[in-house]
Motif scaffolding. Sequence first.
Motif, PDB file in Angstrom:
ATOM      1  N   TRP A 144      35.342  63.078  25.468  1.00 13.92           N
ATOM      2  CA  TRP A 144      35.462  64.486  25.107  1.00 13.92           C
ATOM      3  C   TRP A 144      34.096  65.025  24.694  1.00 13.92           C
ATOM      4  N   CYS A 145      33.841  66.297  24.984  1.00 13.92           N
ATOM      5  CA  CYS A 145      32.662  67.002  24.492  1.00 13.92           C
ATOM      6  C   CYS A 145      33.117  68.337  23.919  1.00 13.92           C
ATOM      7  N   ASP A 146      32.537  68.708  22.788  1.00 18.72           N
ATOM      8  CA  ASP A 146      32.857  70.029  22.268  1.00 18.72           C
ATOM      9  C   ASP A 146      31.679  70.618  21.505  1.00 18.72           C
ATOM     10  N   LEU A 147      31.805  71.896  21.215  1.00 18.22           N
ATOM     11  CA  LEU A 147      30.782  72.664  20.511  1.00 18.22           C
ATOM     12  C   LEU A 147      31.357  73.122  19.185  1.00 18.22           C
ATOM     13  N   MET A 148      30.640  72.829  18.107  1.00 16.81           N
ATOM     14  CA  MET A 148      31.018  73.316  16.789  1.00 16.81           C
ATOM     15  C   MET A 148      29.928  74.261  16.296  1.00 16.81           C
ATOM     16  N   THR A 149      30.331  75.463  15.911  1.00 18.29           N
ATOM     17  CA  THR A 149      29.378  76.495  15.505  1.00 18.29           C
ATOM     18  C   THR A 149      30.042  77.425  14.511  1.00 18.29           C
ATOM     19  N   ARG A 150      29.245  78.056  13.669  1.00 19.48           N
ATOM     20  CA  ARG A 150      29.796  78.951  12.659  1.00 19.48           C
ATOM     21  C   ARG A 150      30.277  80.276  13.244  1.00 19.48           C
ATOM     22  N   ASP A 151      29.988  80.526  14.517  1.00 15.97           N
ATOM     23  CA  ASP A 151      30.483  81.749  15.163  1.00 15.97           C
ATOM     24  C   ASP A 151      31.152  81.367  16.479  1.00 15.97           C
ATOM     25  N   PRO A 152      32.315  80.706  16.406  1.00 16.40           N
ATOM     26  CA  PRO A 152      32.962  80.252  17.633  1.00 16.40           C
ATOM     27  C   PRO A 152      33.385  81.403  18.536  1.00 16.40           C
ATOM     28  N   GLY A 153      33.681  82.571  17.963  1.00 21.48           N
ATOM     29  CA  GLY A 153      34.039  83.717  18.796  1.00 21.48           C
ATOM     30  C   GLY A 153      32.899  84.129  19.705  1.00 21.48           C
ATOM     31  N   ALA A 154      31.683  84.197  19.147  1.00 17.86           N
ATOM     32  CA  ALA A 154      30.512  84.545  19.954  1.00 17.86           C
ATOM     33  C   ALA A 154      30.240  83.470  20.998  1.00 17.86           C
ATOM     34  N   ALA A 155      30.436  82.206  20.627  1.00 15.10           N
ATOM     35  CA  ALA A 155      30.220  81.119  21.578  1.00 15.10           C
ATOM     36  C   ALA A 155      31.223  81.197  22.722  1.00 15.10           C
ATOM     37  N   GLY A 185      40.374  74.734  37.021  1.00 15.61           N
ATOM     38  CA  GLY A 185      40.687  73.475  36.363  1.00 15.61           C
ATOM     39  C   GLY A 185      42.156  73.329  36.046  1.00 15.61           C
ATOM     40  N   GLU A 186      42.641  72.093  36.081  1.00 20.58           N
ATOM     41  CA  GLU A 186      44.052  71.830  35.817  1.00 20.58           C
ATOM     42  C   GLU A 186      44.309  71.403  34.383  1.00 20.58           C
ATOM     43  N   GLN A 187      43.249  71.058  33.646  1.00 22.85           N
ATOM     44  CA  GLN A 187      43.409  70.646  32.262  1.00 22.85           C
ATOM     45  C   GLN A 187      42.139  70.992  31.496  1.00 22.85           C
ATOM     46  N   PRO A 188      42.206  71.051  30.157  1.00 24.66           N
ATOM     47  CA  PRO A 188      41.022  71.402  29.369  1.00 24.66           C
ATOM     48  C   PRO A 188      39.857  70.461  29.639  1.00 24.66           C
ATOM     49  N   ALA A 189      38.649  71.048  29.650  1.00 21.42           N
ATOM     50  CA  ALA A 189      37.440  70.267  29.902  1.00 21.42           C
ATOM     51  C   ALA A 189      36.644  70.001  28.632  1.00 21.42           C
ATOM     52  N   GLY A 190      37.023  70.670  27.524  1.00 22.92           N
ATOM     53  CA  GLY A 190      36.306  70.505  26.268  1.00 22.92           C
ATOM     54  C   GLY A 190      36.815  71.500  25.257  1.00 22.92           C
ATOM     55  N   GLY A 191      36.069  71.672  24.171  1.00 19.58           N
ATOM     56  CA  GLY A 191      36.511  72.574  23.122  1.00 19.58           C
ATOM     57  C   GLY A 191      35.360  73.308  22.466  1.00 19.58           C
ATOM     58  N   ILE A 192      35.669  74.429  21.817  1.00 21.12           N
ATOM     59  CA  ILE A 192      34.721  75.200  21.029  1.00 21.12           C
ATOM     60  C   ILE A 192      35.408  75.552  19.714  1.00 21.12           C
ATOM     61  N   GLY A 193      34.738  75.254  18.593  1.00 19.15           N
ATOM     62  CA  GLY A 193      35.361  75.520  17.312  1.00 19.15           C
ATOM     63  C   GLY A 193      34.357  75.755  16.212  1.00 19.15           C
ATOM     64  N   GLY A 194      34.898  75.920  15.001  1.00 17.91           N
ATOM     65  CA  GLY A 194      34.078  76.091  13.816  1.00 17.91           C
ATOM     66  C   GLY A 194      34.069  74.817  13.002  1.00 17.91           C
ATOM     67  N   PRO A 195      33.029  74.597  12.196  1.00 14.64           N
ATOM     68  CA  PRO A 195      32.905  73.345  11.457  1.00 14.64           C
ATOM     69  C   PRO A 195      33.902  73.242  10.316  1.00 14.64           C
TER      70      PRO A 195
END
Length: 261
Positions: A144-155, A185-195
Motif C-alpha cells: 500500500w502507498c498513501d499520502l498523509m497531509t494536514r490539508d487532505p482536501g487540497a491534496a 481502475g477496479e479497486q483502490p490504488a492508495g489513499g490520501i488522509g490527514g495525520p
Amino acid sequence: MTTRTTPWPAGTPCWVDLMATDLEHTQKFYRDVLGWTFSESQAEYGGYCNALVDGETVAGLSPTMEGMESAPHVWSVYLATDDLAADAATAVEAGATQVFEPMEVGPFGSMGMWIDPTGAAFGMWQANEHTGFRRVEEPGTVAWCDLMTRDPGAAQEFYQTVFGYTYQDIGQENMPYALFTVPGGEQPAGGIGGPDPAAGDAQPGWSVAFQVDDVDAAVERVRAAGGTVSADPSDFEYGRMAVVAGPDGEVFVVMTPSGTV
C-alpha cells in the motif's frame, strides 16, 4: 502472488526507492527484514540497484547522491504516467513545484520529482523497459502507498486534477482519509488522509507499506537488524501493521493484509 510485466495505469503508485548513506548496510537490513535480494549496483546510474523478490523488481536503492547528503532519508513514491511531459505541465499548473526536470533513465523510462501544493514530495514514472513493481501481493512486496497531509482536501483536488482520481471517504471526524481509484481502475490504488492528531508536527509525505507474513515477527527482525519501532503491532480494519524505521531513519510500515481493500 501476482507478477506484472506491463506498465501500471496512470496515477497508480508504481515504484518506490530510497537513498542510503551506506548502501551495503541498508541492503543487509532489508535482506534480513523483508528477505530481499538485489541486482548489481550500476555505476552509470549512480550506484542504483533493484530490490528483488523471486528475481522480480519490487523497489530501488541507491547511495546518497553527491550534494544531497543533508536531504532527509525517505522512501520516495512514484506515480505512473503515460505522458510525463503533459502530466508534469498539469501538475505545475495545479500548484506543484518542480524539484528537478524530467529526465530519461537510459532505456528504462523517464522520471521527475515534484512537491505538491500541500508540501509532499512525489515522483512520476513513465515506463519503458522498467515497468515498476513486477511482483505484488506476497511478502516483501509493496502492499500500500498513501499520502498523509494536514490539508487532505487540497491534496485530493490536486491529484484529481493531475490523474483523475475518484475517492471513497472512509475517514473519521478527527482523522480524514479517502481511498483513491485511478480512471478505469477496479479497486483502490492508495489513499490520501490527514495525520493522527497525536503525530504533532508530522511533515506531509507519501509513505509505503511492505507486506509480511507476520507483523510481530517482522518487528523483531527490524529490532535485531538495528532498526527502530515507532508504533507497535496493532490490528486495524484491513489487517495488522506496525510503523518502523531503517538504518537512516527512513520510516515505513510492515503490514499483513486481511484481504482486498
